[in-house]
Design an enzyme around this catalytic site. Structure first.
Site, PDB file in Angstrom:
ATOM      1  N   ASP A  52      62.322  60.345  42.690  1.00 51.82           N
ATOM      2  CA  ASP A  52      61.748  60.969  43.879  1.00 51.82           C
ATOM      3  C   ASP A  52      60.809  62.114  43.506  1.00 51.82           C
ATOM      4  O   ASP A  52      60.742  62.533  42.353  1.00 51.82           O
ATOM      5  CB  ASP A  52      62.869  61.486  44.783  1.00 51.82           C
ATOM      6  CG  ASP A  52      63.669  60.344  45.402  1.00 51.82           C
ATOM      7  OD1 ASP A  52      63.051  59.416  45.937  1.00 51.82           O
ATOM      8  OD2 ASP A  52      64.919  60.389  45.343  1.00 51.82           O
ATOM      9  N   TYR A 110      71.592  60.243  33.577  1.00 47.91           N
ATOM     10  CA  TYR A 110      70.879  61.307  34.275  1.00 47.91           C
ATOM     11  C   TYR A 110      71.511  62.644  33.911  1.00 47.91           C
ATOM     12  O   TYR A 110      72.721  62.729  33.688  1.00 47.91           O
ATOM     13  CB  TYR A 110      70.982  61.137  35.798  1.00 47.91           C
ATOM     14  CG  TYR A 110      70.051  60.116  36.388  1.00 47.91           C
ATOM     15  CD1 TYR A 110      68.768  60.470  36.813  1.00 47.91           C
ATOM     16  CD2 TYR A 110      70.450  58.796  36.555  1.00 47.91           C
ATOM     17  CE1 TYR A 110      67.917  59.542  37.382  1.00 47.91           C
ATOM     18  CE2 TYR A 110      69.601  57.852  37.121  1.00 47.91           C
ATOM     19  CZ  TYR A 110      68.339  58.232  37.532  1.00 47.91           C
ATOM     20  OH  TYR A 110      67.501  57.303  38.087  1.00 47.91           O
TER      21      TYR A 110
END
Length: 246
Positions: A52, A110
């Site tokens: 994003d 992540y």
């Protein structure tokens, strides 16, 4: 010929990875560079997943097809000469024609960076400036409840309808910088992640660190399968796609 590139990027000034009309995106910049390399012919790229706006990547994986064979070092140098300074091709490899950057992946890692100490304007785009003390021990305890196979509907985008919300997180870790204990890094390794999943998990962990939730309440939040039960979405600038596994 199918190629796989490993790309790092600073997501600060992008509207995310996915190409959008009239917006600056990672996919758009890479396809523009490849079009020039490919003699003006459009090249479609496929990534391991979308990030994003404001989210960074250390090792995003992207594949594409070219009709001609180009030496790998020449392709990497050519792309880097055409790409903006906030995108860098770290590696280029030839892969089989049935390889897919997304569907061939077996896992991802992540990390999320947070600063509990004094506000640092130099890191404002790369570390979430929370700037208050948190109960790190309790947050670390809460992270362990996310490990294993769970329905993560409580931790995805509220209006995102999917057939399957089940994902497996194989490993979590909370790392404190030994040189500055106010800097912490949340680590998540899993088979795959839903949109906003990591940021929503971190938002919930922050609530635990604030004393607003007990660590074991994570179990109930997972069972509720309701986005409203979890914490707010943490800011994008602290999130990094660190690695993709094949």
């Amino acid at each position: 010929m199918r190629y796989l590139i490993t790309v790092s990027y600073d997501g600060t000034n992008f509207k995310g990875y996915q190409k959008q009309p009239k917006e600056r995106t990672i996919q758009g910049e890479i396809e523009k560079a490849l079009k020039e390399i490919n003699g003006g012919i459009k090249v479609e790229v496929h990534s391991s997943g979308r990030t994003d706006a404001g989210v960074h990547a250390m090792a995003q994986r992207i594949h594409f097809d070219l009709d001609k064979k180009i030496p790998l070092d020449k392709l990497s140098k050519g792309l880097n000469s055409l790409l903006p300074e906030d995108i860098f091709v770290r590696n280029c490899a030839e892969v089989p024609d049935d390889f897919h950057a997304r569907f061939s992946a077996i896992g991802k890692e992540y990390i999320y960076k947070l600063n509990m100490g004094e506000y640092n304007p130099l890191e404002r785009n790369y570390v979430y400036q929370y700037n208050k003390k948190l109960d790190v021990v309790e947050m670390e305890r809460a992270m362990k409840y996310f490990e294993g196979e769970h329905n993560f509907k409580s931790f995805t985008k509220s209006d995102e309808e999917k057939d399957d919300y089940v994902r497996t997180i194989s490993q979590t870790n909370l790392i404190r910088d030994p040189k500055n204990l106010n800097k912490i890094t949340f680590v998540f390794v899993g088979t795959g992640f839903l949109r906003y999943m990591i940021r929503n998990i971190v938002g919930t962990l922050i609530m635990v660190g604030e004393g607003k939730l007990r660590s074991e309440e994570v179990i109930d939040i997972l069972k509720k399968e309701d986005r409203k039960a979890a914490g707010k979405t943490a800011n994008p600038e602290g999130l990094y796609l660190k690695n993709v596994f094949y």
